[in-house]
Structure formats: structure tokens, C-alpha cells
Design a protein around this motif. Structure first.
Motif, PDB file in Angstrom:
ATOM      1  N   PHE A 329       0.793  -1.232   0.000  1.00 55.40           N
ATOM      2  CA  PHE A 329       0.000   0.000   0.000  1.00 55.40           C
ATOM      3  C   PHE A 329       0.829   1.286   0.000  1.00 55.40           C
ATOM      4  CE2 PHE A 329      -2.960  -3.126   1.945  1.00 55.40           C
ATOM      5  CZ  PHE A 329      -3.922  -3.090   0.948  1.00 55.40           C
ATOM      6  N   ILE A 330       2.130   1.166   0.171  1.00 58.74           N
ATOM      7  CA  ILE A 330       2.989   2.354   0.119  1.00 58.74           C
ATOM      8  C   ILE A 330       3.880   2.325  -1.123  1.00 58.74           C
ATOM      9  CG2 ILE A 330       4.850   3.626   1.260  1.00 58.74           C
ATOM     10  CD1 ILE A 330       3.699   2.703   3.940  1.00 58.74           C
ATOM     11  N   ASN A 331       4.522   1.179  -1.368  1.00 62.14           N
ATOM     12  CA  ASN A 331       5.478   1.103  -2.478  1.00 62.14           C
ATOM     13  C   ASN A 331       4.817   0.743  -3.814  1.00 62.14           C
ATOM     14  OD1 ASN A 331       7.507   1.612  -0.604  1.00 62.14           O
ATOM     15  ND2 ASN A 331       7.910  -0.542  -0.235  1.00 62.14           N
ATOM     16  N   ALA A 332       4.017  -0.317  -3.810  1.00 57.61           N
ATOM     17  CA  ALA A 332       3.416  -0.767  -5.075  1.00 57.61           C
ATOM     18  C   ALA A 332       2.325   0.188  -5.546  1.00 57.61           C
ATOM     19  CB  ALA A 332       2.852  -2.178  -4.909  1.00 57.61           C
ATOM     20  N   HIS A 333       1.504   0.668  -4.617  1.00 60.82           N
ATOM     21  CA  HIS A 333       0.415   1.597  -4.942  1.00 60.82           C
ATOM     22  C   HIS A 333       0.690   2.938  -4.267  1.00 60.82           C
ATOM     23  CE1 HIS A 333      -1.955  -1.637  -6.676  1.00 60.82           C
ATOM     24  NE2 HIS A 333      -1.851  -2.334  -5.563  1.00 60.82           N
ATOM     25  N   PRO A 334       1.120   3.945  -5.014  1.00 63.82           N
ATOM     26  CA  PRO A 334       1.447   5.245  -4.416  1.00 63.82           C
ATOM     27  C   PRO A 334       0.291   5.800  -3.591  1.00 63.82           C
ATOM     28  CG  PRO A 334       2.105   5.170  -6.718  1.00 63.82           C
ATOM     29  CD  PRO A 334       1.299   3.932  -6.464  1.00 63.82           C
ATOM     30  N   ASN A 335       0.611   6.200  -2.359  1.00 66.19           N
ATOM     31  CA  ASN A 335      -0.376   6.791  -1.445  1.00 66.19           C
ATOM     32  C   ASN A 335      -1.563   5.869  -1.179  1.00 66.19           C
ATOM     33  OD1 ASN A 335       1.090   9.276  -1.303  1.00 66.19           O
ATOM     34  ND2 ASN A 335       0.205   9.855  -3.303  1.00 66.19           N
ATOM     35  N   GLY A 336      -1.334   4.567  -1.319  1.00 64.44           N
ATOM     36  CA  GLY A 336      -2.395   3.612  -1.041  1.00 64.44           C
ATOM     37  C   GLY A 336      -3.501   3.579  -2.072  1.00 64.44           C
ATOM     38  N   ASN A 337      -3.291   4.212  -3.214  1.00 64.59           N
ATOM     39  CA  ASN A 337      -4.299   4.247  -4.278  1.00 64.59           C
ATOM     40  C   ASN A 337      -4.140   2.989  -5.132  1.00 64.59           C
ATOM     41  OD1 ASN A 337      -5.955   4.732  -6.446  1.00 64.59           O
ATOM     42  ND2 ASN A 337      -5.278   6.838  -6.784  1.00 64.59           N
ATOM     43  N   THR A 338      -5.016   1.998  -4.908  1.00 63.39           N
ATOM     44  CA  THR A 338      -4.863   0.714  -5.580  1.00 63.39           C
ATOM     45  C   THR A 338      -5.172   0.768  -7.077  1.00 63.39           C
ATOM     46  OG1 THR A 338      -7.119   0.122  -4.920  1.00 63.39           O
ATOM     47  CG2 THR A 338      -5.322  -0.617  -3.494  1.00 63.39           C
ATOM     48  N   SER A 339      -5.662   1.901  -7.557  1.00 60.49           N
ATOM     49  CA  SER A 339      -5.894   2.040  -9.001  1.00 60.49           C
ATOM     50  C   SER A 339      -4.641   2.530  -9.722  1.00 60.49           C
ATOM     51  CB  SER A 339      -7.058   3.001  -9.264  1.00 60.49           C
ATOM     52  OG  SER A 339      -6.743   4.315  -8.824  1.00 60.49           O
ATOM     53  N   ARG A 340      -3.581   2.840  -8.945  1.00 60.73           N
ATOM     54  CA  ARG A 340      -2.325   3.303  -9.541  1.00 60.73           C
ATOM     55  C   ARG A 340      -1.196   2.332  -9.220  1.00 60.73           C
ATOM     56  NH1 ARG A 340      -0.704   9.026  -7.742  1.00 60.73           N
ATOM     57  NH2 ARG A 340       0.840   8.624  -9.380  1.00 60.73           N
ATOM     58  N   ILE A 341      -0.234   2.260 -10.128  1.00 63.49           N
ATOM     59  CA  ILE A 341       0.926   1.389  -9.958  1.00 63.49           C
ATOM     60  C   ILE A 341       2.193   2.223 -10.062  1.00 63.49           C
ATOM     61  CG2 ILE A 341       2.296  -0.436 -11.092  1.00 63.49           C
ATOM     62  CD1 ILE A 341       0.035  -1.650  -9.644  1.00 63.49           C
ATOM     63  N   ASP A 342       3.117   2.020  -9.138  1.00 66.83           N
ATOM     64  CA  ASP A 342       4.421   2.673  -9.216  1.00 66.83           C
ATOM     65  C   ASP A 342       5.303   1.881 -10.182  1.00 66.83           C
ATOM     66  OD1 ASP A 342       7.376   2.906  -8.310  1.00 66.83           O
ATOM     67  OD2 ASP A 342       6.419   4.612  -7.316  1.00 66.83           O
ATOM     68  N   ARG A 343       5.673   2.489 -11.292  1.00 62.55           N
ATOM     69  CA  ARG A 343       6.410   1.761 -12.323  1.00 62.55           C
ATOM     70  C   ARG A 343       7.773   1.267 -11.834  1.00 62.55           C
ATOM     71  NH1 ARG A 343       6.167   1.330 -17.604  1.00 62.55           N
ATOM     72  NH2 ARG A 343       8.339   1.995 -17.869  1.00 62.55           N
ATOM     73  N   LYS A 344       8.444   2.060 -11.035  1.00 68.38           N
ATOM     74  CA  LYS A 344       9.747   1.629 -10.547  1.00 68.38           C
ATOM     75  C   LYS A 344       9.614   0.391  -9.655  1.00 68.38           C
ATOM     76  CE  LYS A 344      12.108   6.104 -10.779  1.00 68.38           C
ATOM     77  NZ  LYS A 344      12.849   7.147 -10.029  1.00 68.38           N
ATOM     78  N   TYR A 345       8.586   0.399  -8.834  1.00 68.28           N
ATOM     79  CA  TYR A 345       8.383  -0.765  -7.971  1.00 68.28           C
ATOM     80  C   TYR A 345       7.876  -1.953  -8.774  1.00 68.28           C
ATOM     81  CZ  TYR A 345       7.936  -3.006  -3.433  1.00 68.28           C
ATOM     82  OH  TYR A 345       8.118  -3.829  -2.348  1.00 68.28           O
ATOM     83  N   GLN A 346       7.109  -1.683  -9.823  1.00 68.02           N
ATOM     84  CA  GLN A 346       6.661  -2.755 -10.703  1.00 68.02           C
ATOM     85  C   GLN A 346       7.864  -3.458 -11.338  1.00 68.02           C
ATOM     86  OE1 GLN A 346       4.786  -1.820 -14.624  1.00 68.02           O
ATOM     87  NE2 GLN A 346       3.031  -2.980 -13.832  1.00 68.02           N
ATOM     88  N   TYR A 347       8.817  -2.670 -11.781  1.00 71.23           N
ATOM     89  CA  TYR A 347      10.049  -3.213 -12.366  1.00 71.23           C
ATOM     90  C   TYR A 347      10.788  -4.078 -11.336  1.00 71.23           C
ATOM     91  CZ  TYR A 347      14.885  -3.124 -14.161  1.00 71.23           C
ATOM     92  OH  TYR A 347      16.154  -3.467 -14.586  1.00 71.23           O
ATOM     93  N   LYS A 348      10.867  -3.567 -10.117  1.00 72.39           N
ATOM     94  CA  LYS A 348      11.541  -4.304  -9.051  1.00 72.39           C
ATOM     95  C   LYS A 348      10.822  -5.627  -8.767  1.00 72.39           C
ATOM     96  CE  LYS A 348      13.523  -3.490  -4.451  1.00 72.39           C
ATOM     97  NZ  LYS A 348      13.680  -2.490  -3.366  1.00 72.39           N
ATOM     98  N   CYS A 349       9.499  -5.592  -8.753  1.00 70.41           N
ATOM     99  CA  CYS A 349       8.712  -6.808  -8.532  1.00 70.41           C
ATOM    100  C   CYS A 349       8.949  -7.827  -9.642  1.00 70.41           C
ATOM    101  CB  CYS A 349       7.227  -6.470  -8.447  1.00 70.41           C
ATOM    102  SG  CYS A 349       6.718  -5.677  -6.903  1.00 70.41           S
ATOM    103  N   LEU A 350       9.024  -7.341 -10.877  1.00 71.03           N
ATOM    104  CA  LEU A 350       9.253  -8.252 -12.003  1.00 71.03           C
ATOM    105  C   LEU A 350      10.609  -8.947 -11.880  1.00 71.03           C
ATOM    106  CD1 LEU A 350       7.813  -6.175 -14.987  1.00 71.03           C
ATOM    107  CD2 LEU A 350       6.901  -8.331 -14.076  1.00 71.03           C
ATOM    108  N   LEU A 351      11.620  -8.206 -11.497  1.00 75.26           N
ATOM    109  CA  LEU A 351      12.947  -8.810 -11.340  1.00 75.26           C
ATOM    110  C   LEU A 351      12.954  -9.842 -10.214  1.00 75.26           C
ATOM    111  CD1 LEU A 351      15.438  -5.815 -11.777  1.00 75.26           C
ATOM    112  CD2 LEU A 351      14.655  -7.466 -13.478  1.00 75.26           C
ATOM    113  N   CYS A 352      12.303  -9.502  -9.106  1.00 78.53           N
ATOM    114  CA  CYS A 352      12.253 -10.438  -7.978  1.00 78.53           C
ATOM    115  C   CYS A 352      11.450 -11.682  -8.346  1.00 78.53           C
ATOM    116  CB  CYS A 352      11.649  -9.755  -6.752  1.00 78.53           C
ATOM    117  SG  CYS A 352      12.697  -8.481  -6.024  1.00 78.53           S
ATOM    118  N   LYS A 353      10.350 -11.475  -9.064  1.00 79.39           N
ATOM    119  CA  LYS A 353       9.531 -12.619  -9.461  1.00 79.39           C
ATOM    120  C   LYS A 353      10.294 -13.509 -10.437  1.00 79.39           C
ATOM    121  CE  LYS A 353       5.882 -14.843  -8.688  1.00 79.39           C
ATOM    122  NZ  LYS A 353       5.351 -15.094  -7.336  1.00 79.39           N
TER     123      LYS A 353
END
Length: 412
Positions: A329-353
Motif C-alpha cells: 500500500f505504500i510502495n506498489a500503490h502510491p499513497n495507497g491508491n490501488t488504481s495506480r501502480i508505481d512503475r519503478k516498484y513494478q520493475y523491481k517486482c518483475l525482477l524479484c519474481k
């Protein structure tokens, strides 16, 4: 709920003899016994048993008319309401046939009282395993069908066809199955036998990456996952003419096809439960991102590419990642807005996955739950391209290199 290993299923199946020549039961697999139907019927049985724990016995009508089932059948499988008497025969098959399969396998126990069939739960663990996902149901069906064919003396004929798929061998395996069915069961017509044959051969064809049956003939191509389902659009064919400039959702809107959002949401919820159970069982419930820095439990299963935008990949474990609440709710979705995605964190998630998928494929202690080609598919869909699935091999370094081109801000 506990994790069910492949060895648990094997042990369960190996304790039983499924020889159709002995039992005379030709309904151990039937027309409606597809992975998605078996999974949802198992889910409905679990929901019924949990809501009415005193009801140790139940009929298919009890499951059919339960509140949980009504909601899922109406919204997910787009069937007419159960009050529609014209739909009765379809609903009878929808519930009765998978329950007969579960009874023949031993997951349910069937008792006949008068002319009515009553059921009780024989293996809660395996029923929960089936209810958790259609992938689990497919895995069980493949193992169960192989055991039935092995006990009945037909497995070598089927395996010969999978290893040497041609028209003559297709006719041979189809004729052998039809002869066995008509000789040892009450099914005495070719047409009925052939309808069941489809549900027997195609799950195994998919497992063997081989050809099966389609429209009464040997399939033109190897059997794919979507061909095994009861009620799902064949997006492989739908997207075959998609112009490169359009996203998949834009193309669906253009041609007037609407994804089954209710079914996607239902399946997505089950996929999240499955991944969390896997993560709790094999990874101590830790986050998949910054695992060496954070010990807070990872109780959020996050879609790397959002469910609302990409419903056709929302059920893929490869598109889900275990995060802590703060990460989600802080890193993946900026300000807890679940309709938005943080692209930098999305990239990080993809690498980890990507790393975790590679590690899982090599692990000798974890259940192998990921499909590498499925990860390439979610990248193509999420990034609106086709270059990942065109890769000749699954290369960690090459995938990272390609990802960097779509996230230039991360490598600038």
C-alpha cells in the motif's frame, strides 16, 4: 488448509483400483468434468460443508441450490438462473458429473438410498486442493485419469499415441477406448463414448505437449490449456488478428468481446489464496521483495500487472507476488491508491519474481508451481508486445535486458 503435495495425491490414488472392467462404471470421467468445473464444484461443496457442518450428507441438488453456488453460477459461468426449468438438465450434469467423478475417485463417498445419491466428504484435504484452483484440478485430473487408464489396461495405447500422434494411431486409441466402454459399462453408443473420450485424452495430451481430439478428429495442433476449459473464451484465437498498435483490452472493445470479469475476479481470489499458502508453506511467509531486509509477514498477494487492466492474466501465479502490507500500500500503490501502480516498484517486482521463478524451477524442496512460458506471456500482455514469448529459451539475463528497454528510467 494445508499444502497437498503431488506425492499425497499419488498415495491417495494408489490405494484404489479404478479398473473400469471390474467396476463397470463408465462415468468416472464425463463431459462436464473439466478442470474449471471440477474446481468450482469442489469449492461449492466446501462452502456448503462449512456453512452447514451438521449436514454430513448432501445431494447434488443441495449443492446446486446453496446460496454460495447460486451466486457463483449466475455471475461466473453465465448460466441461466436455477429457477429456469429449461436449464435443469444442464445443471444436473454440471453438478452431478463432477460429483460422480469425485465419488469414483474416493474424494467423495457415495451412498445410494432408494433412487437418490447421497454424498459425504472422503478426503477434505484433496477436496480443498481441487477447490483452490483449476490448475490443481487439472493436475489431479491428469493423475487420476492416468491411474484409471493404467488400472483398465489402456495406458500403453494412449502413451503410444502421444509419442506417435498420427491419424492411424488416433483411430486406434479412440477405437480401443470405445470398445472398452461399450463392452464393460452401460454406455452402449459410440457417440456417448466419444464425448467422454474427449475429456479423457485431452488433459493427458496437454500434459504430454501432444495432440488430442477436436471436432471428432485428431487435433490440428497440440492441445492447449484453454481447450480444456468448459466456459472460457479462446483468447489465443481472439487475439490472433490484433493489430500491433492496440492493447488487448482496446482490441476486445473494438471487436465487441467482453472478458468474463466475474470469473476472473473469482479465479484471481483463489490464485491469491494458493500463492499465500505456497508462500507460507515453503518461504516462511516472507516477502518476495527485499526478503533479506524485512521480516514482517507477507500477507498481501499483489498483481504486478493490475487485475482491472489485465483480467486475462490475473489468475497467473507468475503475475502475483507476496508483499507486506507496507510494501503493497505504500510502495506498489502510491499513497495507497490501488488504481495506480508505481512503475519503478513494478520493475523491481518483475525482477524479484523472475528470480523466484528461476529458483523455484531448480528447487528440490519446493513444489514447482510456476511455468516459465507463462511469465513470458504476462510480460507480453502487460507490456503490450510479443517479443518475450518469441524467445527461443528462458534466459534470465536476456529477459532482464529486454525489460530494461521497457523501463528506461531504471537504467538511465
Amino acid at each position: 488448509m494445508k499444502w497437498v503435495e503431488k506425492s499425497n495425491i499419488e498415495a491417495f490414488l494408489n490405494h484404489k483400483n479404478y479398473d473400469v472392467r471390474v467396476s463397470g462404471n463408465g462415468r468416472g470421467v464425463d463431459q462436464k468434468c473439466t478442470p474449471d468445473v471440477v474446481s468450482i464444484v469442489a469449492d461449492c461443496i466446501i462452502a456448503y460443508a462449512d456453512l452447514l457442518p451438521h449436514a454430513t450428507r448432501f445431494t447434488s441438488m443441495d449443492i446446486w441450490h446453496s446460496e454460495y453456488t447460486e451466486q457463483n453460477i449466475l455471475d461466473i459461468f453465465k448460466k441461466p438462473g436455477t429457477e429456469n426449468h429449461a436449464a435443469r438438465n444442464e445443471y444436473d450434469k454440471f453438478f452431478q458429473q463432477p460429483m460422480e467423478l469425485l465419488a469414483y475417485s474416493g474424494v467423495l463417498v457415495k451412498t445410494k438410498i432408494g433412487s437418490r445419491n447421497f454424498y459425504s466428504i472422503g478426503s477434505r484435504d484433496i477436496l480443498e486442493f481441487l477447490a483452490l484452483s483449476e490448475r490443481n484440478a487439472l493436475k489431479f485430473l491428469q493423475m487420476y485419469i492416468e491411474k484409471v487408464l493404467s488400472d483398465t489396461g489402456l495406458i500403453d495405447t494412449f502413451n503410444w499415441f502421444f509419442n506417435h500422434p498420427n491419424q492411424n494411431n488416433y483411430i486406434s486409441v479412440k477405437d480401443a477406448f470405445t470398445h472398452m466402454t461399450k463392452t464393460y459399462t452401460r454406455i452402449n453408443g459410440d457417440t456417448e463414448s466419444w464425448r467422454i473420450f474427449i475429456k479423457v485424452i485431452n488433459p493427458l495430451a496437454f500434459k504430454n505437449n501432444s495432440y488430442g481430439t477436436e471436432k471428432g478428429r485428431i487435433s490440428k495442433d497440440p492441445i492447449t490449456y484453454d481447450m480444456l476449459m468448459y466456459n472460457r473464451d479462446n483468447f489465443r484465437d481472439i487475439y490472433s488478428n490484433k493489430p500491433k498498435g492496440l492493447t488487448r483490452n482496446e482490441y476486445l472493445m473494438q471487436i465487441g468481446v467482453s472478458p468474463n470479469i466475474a470469473y476472473s475476479a473469482y479465479s484471481s481470489s483463489k490464485a491469491k489464496k494458493y500463492l499465500r499458502l505456497f508462500n507460507d508453506t515453503f518461504r516462511k511467509g516472507l516477502t518476495e521483495v527485499d526478503v533479506d531486509l524485512i521480516t514482517e509477514p507477507a500477507i498481501q498477494m499483489h498483481h504486478i500487472f493490475p487485475e482491472a487492466q489485465f483480467p486475462d492474466i490475473c489468475t497467473f501465479y507468475e503475475n502475483l507476488i507476496a508483499l507486506t502490507p507496507n510494501q503493497h500500500f505504500i510502495n506498489a500503490h502510491p499513497n495507497g491508491n490501488t488504481s495506480r501502480i508505481d512503475r519503478k516498484y513494478q520493475y523491481k517486482c518483475l525482477l524479484c519474481k523472475l528470480k523466484n521463478i528461476c529458483d523455484n524451477s531448480m528447487s528440490h524442496t519446493e513444489e514447482h508451481i510456476y511455468n516459465k512460458r507463462s511469465f513470458l506471456k504476462i510480460l507480453d500482455i502487460g507490456l503490450n508486445t510479443d517479443e518475450f514469448e518469441q524467445m527461443s529459451s528462458f534466459s534470465y539475463d536476456l529477459i532482464v535486458e529486454k525489460l530494461n528497454a521497457y523501463y528506461p528510467e531504471m537504467v538511465a
